[in-house]
Design a protein around this motif. Structure first.
Motif: not given
Length: 194
Positions: A96, A100, A105, A108-109, A112, A187, A190, A193
């Motif tokens: 992640a 990132r 987002g 990435t989540w 992660h 991105i 946000e 995380l």
């Protein structure tokens, strides 16, 4: 100038920091190639499965593409286990962190959290809670992570699945990792995380 003169960062001059920034920008242009090299190294990583970690990664990305995922998610599926060698107990967070700055987002989540969500398939064999992922059930990307794991990650250990080689994904990796880092237009919103 071939190198800076300072031995402590607080002593650096404006000229030295501009020199370093130029070198860093040149170095970072090769990030896609370093990502591909790290992926290729997964061919000789953790063993015991019916496919190598590289084949697992390629197969995950191929399944994501076959399901109509966008390029960010396909590349996310490709690199989701890139941290296996260096961060075996938090490989999800490493993957992640790598992606990132370049994707929205929710990708990435998902990366992660995919390690925790994968526990659903085997944690109970070790006395763990396979439903631990449910603490995130109200998160907007929860179902996306469930689907990522169910359709692409846990299903990608099949040596007979038609899987393209790493070169097939090279253009995608180059496009994603050549973007301007942390571009708000890419991105987007946000995601926390946690």
């Amino acid at each position: 100038m071939h190198s800076v003169n300072f031995t402590q960062m607080k002593d650096g001059t404006r000229e030295e920091y501009h020199f370093l920034e130029r070198l860093e920008n040149e170095f970072n242009q090769n990030l896609p190639e370093r990502i591909l090299k790290a992926l290729a190294a997964l061919e000789h990583s953790l063993s015991g499965y019916r496919v190598s970690r590289l084949q697992h990664s390629l197969q995950s990305a191929a399944r994501a593409e076959a399901d109509g995922a966008d390029e960010d998610m396909i590349v996310g599926a490709l690199i989701h286990d890139i941290g296996d060698d260096l961060a075996p107990y938090n490989h999800s967070q490493l993957a992640a962190a790598v992606i990132r700055p370049y994707v929205r987002g929710e990708v990435t989540w998902v990366l992660h959290h995919h390690g925790l969500f994968q526990n659903y398939y085997y944690a109970h064999h070790f006395g763990g809670d396979r439903h631990e992922r449910d603490r995130y059930q109200d998160h907007p990307a929860y179902q996306l992570c469930v689907d990522f794991c169910e359709k692409w990650d846990q299903a990608s250990f099949d040596p007979s699945y038609p899987t393209p080689d790493l070169e097939y994904f090279r253009p995608m990796v180059q496009r994603v990792f050549s973007r301007k880092p942390f571009d708000p237009a890419v991105i987007g919103e946000e995601y926390s995380l946690v």
